[in-house]
Design an enzyme around this catalytic site. Sequence first.
Site, PDB file in Angstrom:
ATOM      1  N   HIS A  33      -5.506  -0.714 -10.691  1.00 42.78           N
ATOM      2  CA  HIS A  33      -4.873  -0.991  -9.380  1.00 42.78           C
ATOM      3  C   HIS A  33      -4.841  -2.500  -9.159  1.00 42.78           C
ATOM      4  O   HIS A  33      -5.884  -3.126  -8.993  1.00 42.78           O
ATOM      5  CB  HIS A  33      -5.653  -0.324  -8.246  1.00 42.78           C
ATOM      6  CG  HIS A  33      -5.033  -0.562  -6.900  1.00 42.78           C
ATOM      7  ND1 HIS A  33      -4.657   0.456  -6.059  1.00 42.78           N
ATOM      8  CD2 HIS A  33      -4.711  -1.704  -6.248  1.00 42.78           C
ATOM      9  CE1 HIS A  33      -4.132  -0.042  -4.964  1.00 42.78           C
ATOM     10  NE2 HIS A  33      -4.156  -1.359  -5.050  1.00 42.78           N
TER      11      HIS A  33
ATOM     12  N   HIS B 163      -2.331  -6.125  -7.725  1.00 41.75           N
ATOM     13  CA  HIS B 163      -1.140  -6.772  -7.143  1.00 41.75           C
ATOM     14  C   HIS B 163      -0.882  -8.090  -7.868  1.00 41.75           C
ATOM     15  O   HIS B 163      -1.770  -8.947  -7.908  1.00 41.75           O
ATOM     16  CB  HIS B 163      -1.358  -7.056  -5.652  1.00 41.75           C
ATOM     17  CG  HIS B 163      -1.635  -5.817  -4.859  1.00 41.75           C
ATOM     18  ND1 HIS B 163      -0.643  -5.114  -4.216  1.00 41.75           N
ATOM     19  CD2 HIS B 163      -2.780  -5.140  -4.630  1.00 41.75           C
ATOM     20  CE1 HIS B 163      -1.180  -4.054  -3.618  1.00 41.75           C
ATOM     21  NE2 HIS B 163      -2.471  -4.049  -3.862  1.00 41.75           N
TER      22      HIS B 163
ATOM     23  N   LYS C 201       3.485   5.490  -5.877  1.00 36.79           N
ATOM     24  CA  LYS C 201       2.519   4.967  -4.919  1.00 36.79           C
ATOM     25  C   LYS C 201       2.875   5.380  -3.504  1.00 36.79           C
ATOM     26  O   LYS C 201       3.982   5.109  -3.031  1.00 36.79           O
ATOM     27  CB  LYS C 201       2.501   3.436  -5.027  1.00 36.79           C
ATOM     28  CG  LYS C 201       1.689   2.744  -3.961  1.00 36.79           C
ATOM     29  CD  LYS C 201       0.196   2.945  -4.152  1.00 36.79           C
ATOM     30  CE  LYS C 201      -0.585   2.456  -2.964  1.00 36.79           C
ATOM     31  NZ  LYS C 201      -1.637   1.520  -3.287  1.00 36.79           N
TER      32      LYS C 201
ATOM     33  N   HIS D 172      -2.746   5.170  -1.014  1.00 39.91           N
ATOM     34  CA  HIS D 172      -3.487   4.329  -0.075  1.00 39.91           C
ATOM     35  C   HIS D 172      -3.946   5.270   1.031  1.00 39.91           C
ATOM     36  O   HIS D 172      -3.151   5.665   1.890  1.00 39.91           O
ATOM     37  CB  HIS D 172      -2.613   3.199   0.485  1.00 39.91           C
ATOM     38  CG  HIS D 172      -3.377   2.282   1.389  1.00 39.91           C
ATOM     39  ND1 HIS D 172      -3.694   0.987   1.049  1.00 39.91           N
ATOM     40  CD2 HIS D 172      -3.940   2.493   2.601  1.00 39.91           C
ATOM     41  CE1 HIS D 172      -4.413   0.441   2.020  1.00 39.91           C
ATOM     42  NE2 HIS D 172      -4.578   1.342   2.987  1.00 39.91           N
TER      43      HIS D 172
ATOM     44  N   HIS E  86      -8.990   2.571  -4.174  1.00 37.97           N
ATOM     45  CA  HIS E  86      -9.921   1.652  -3.501  1.00 37.97           C
ATOM     46  C   HIS E  86     -10.753   2.356  -2.425  1.00 37.97           C
ATOM     47  O   HIS E  86     -10.692   2.009  -1.246  1.00 37.97           O
ATOM     48  CB  HIS E  86      -9.206   0.424  -2.930  1.00 37.97           C
ATOM     49  CG  HIS E  86      -7.879   0.669  -2.264  1.00 37.97           C
ATOM     50  ND1 HIS E  86      -7.715   1.563  -1.244  1.00 37.97           N
ATOM     51  CD2 HIS E  86      -6.665   0.117  -2.475  1.00 37.97           C
ATOM     52  CE1 HIS E  86      -6.448   1.542  -0.858  1.00 37.97           C
ATOM     53  NE2 HIS E  86      -5.800   0.678  -1.599  1.00 37.97           N
TER      54      HIS E  86
ATOM     55  N   ASP F 204      -7.815  -3.926  -7.193  1.00 37.33           N
ATOM     56  CA  ASP F 204      -7.020  -4.223  -6.004  1.00 37.33           C
ATOM     57  C   ASP F 204      -6.938  -5.729  -5.768  1.00 37.33           C
ATOM     58  O   ASP F 204      -6.841  -6.172  -4.625  1.00 37.33           O
ATOM     59  CB  ASP F 204      -7.555  -3.506  -4.760  1.00 37.33           C
ATOM     60  CG  ASP F 204      -6.528  -3.443  -3.642  1.00 37.33           C
ATOM     61  OD1 ASP F 204      -5.338  -3.696  -3.910  1.00 37.33           O
ATOM     62  OD2 ASP F 204      -6.908  -3.160  -2.497  1.00 37.33           O
TER      63      ASP F 204
HETATM   64  O1  DOR Z   1      -6.131  -5.728   1.148  1.00 32.88           O
HETATM   65  C1  DOR Z   1      -5.103  -5.279   0.686  1.00 32.88           C
HETATM   66  N1  DOR Z   1      -4.140  -6.089   0.211  1.00 32.88           N
HETATM   67  N2  DOR Z   1      -4.916  -3.957   0.679  1.00 32.88           N
HETATM   68  C2  DOR Z   1      -3.762  -3.405   0.328  1.00 32.88           C
HETATM   69  O2  DOR Z   1      -3.663  -2.203   0.390  1.00 32.88           O
HETATM   70  C3  DOR Z   1      -2.604  -4.243  -0.048  1.00 32.88           C
HETATM   71  C4  DOR Z   1      -3.032  -5.555  -0.512  1.00 32.88           C
HETATM   72  C5  DOR Z   1      -1.929  -6.572  -0.576  1.00 32.88           C
HETATM   73  O3  DOR Z   1      -0.862  -6.245  -1.100  1.00 32.88           O
HETATM   74  O4  DOR Z   1      -2.137  -7.698  -0.139  1.00 32.88           O
HETATM   75 ZN    ZN Z   2      -3.780  -2.481  -3.409  1.00 29.83          ZN
END
Ligand code: DOR
Ligand code: ZN
Length: 349
Positions: free
Chosen positions: A18, A20, A104, A141, A179, A252
């Site tokens: 997971h 970004h 997702k 989520h 998460h 995450d």
């Molecule tokens: O803290 C987070 N940041 N939780 C999420 O679900 C998305 C992520 C983000 O894309 O910044």
């Molecule tokens: Zn995330």
Amino acid sequence: MMTAETMRLTLRRPDDWHLHFRDGAMLKAVVPYTARQFARAIVMPNLSPPVTTVEAASAYRDRILAAVPEGADFTPLMTCYLTDEIAAEEVEHGHREGVWIAAKLYPAGATTNSAHGVTDVANLFPVLQRLEKIGMPLCVHGEVTSSDVDIFDREARFIDEVLIPLMAHFPDLKIIFEHITTRDAADFVAGSPDNVAATITPQHLMLNRNALFEGGLRPHAYCLPVVKRERHRRAVRAAATSGSPKFFLGTDSAPHSRHAKESSCGCAGIFNAPFALEAYATVFEEEGVLDRLEGFASLHGPAFYDLPLNEGTITLERAPVDVPASIPVGDDEIVPFKAGEMLGWRLAD
Ligand code: DOR
Ligand code: ZN
């Protein structure tokens, strides 16, 4: 395996289930940190606009691959951002083409760039039916979003209000409760059938909610789902280090520039990619189960996703590593998880 003399820990190469990456300059800056540690990563689709078509996902994958440093062996695994309108055909098409590994589910309004997310899971029933049929996993989520539910209760409420009914409708759907942050979620996943698993982040293993207010407001400890009480942190730690194949590594890692975090409305997200494995190793060592780190980091995820294990290994050594106060991104910078602190493990060259 660990040899006491050298205090080195060698694991099969791990994956991040997971993550970004963002886009543009941020993408270029952050990809090398993940490629340094992980063989594969599940890449979240919450760009602006979100990744809702096979074409967009494929182009995004190309941009990620272009940012992988020369000589690194790294494979991004793409996900499909589910909306109220997305067609089951498009989702299946991307999966069959080998573009999307999973879909997702962002409840609309739950987190960063979730405005196009799902307003009511009932709208997704045709898509979920298709996912179940073709064996494509659903990453979730897991938080309800209504303003009358306390933010610290949103994950637990999601289990009762959304997840249990969804599992009853689609009993064979593969679900990753992402998460997880609470005892409720850890217990629920542990007690669910084999087609339900969870990912766990370093911050939810290391921080409780006091971290948000330690001596003042701490935007760099803010992520969603928000960190919880100590008893929840302990339960999540117990789950991660239990050896159960239902729990596996998902950082995450969610980079935001310093100014976007240190603001009157700071963004949610913790950038933990630079020292993710070092942080997990610290936790497993504290719990006295370093021998279970490989399962969590390298074995349970591929088994759940039905993917081959990675070839090759990575070695950590028991030596101090200083986490920098910030990491440059073009003209900007990102403050990483544990900035300015020391961790007890480092990647061996
Ligand atoms: O803290 C987070 N940041 N939780 C999420 O679900 C998305 C992520 C983000 O894309 O910044
Ligand atoms: Zn995330």
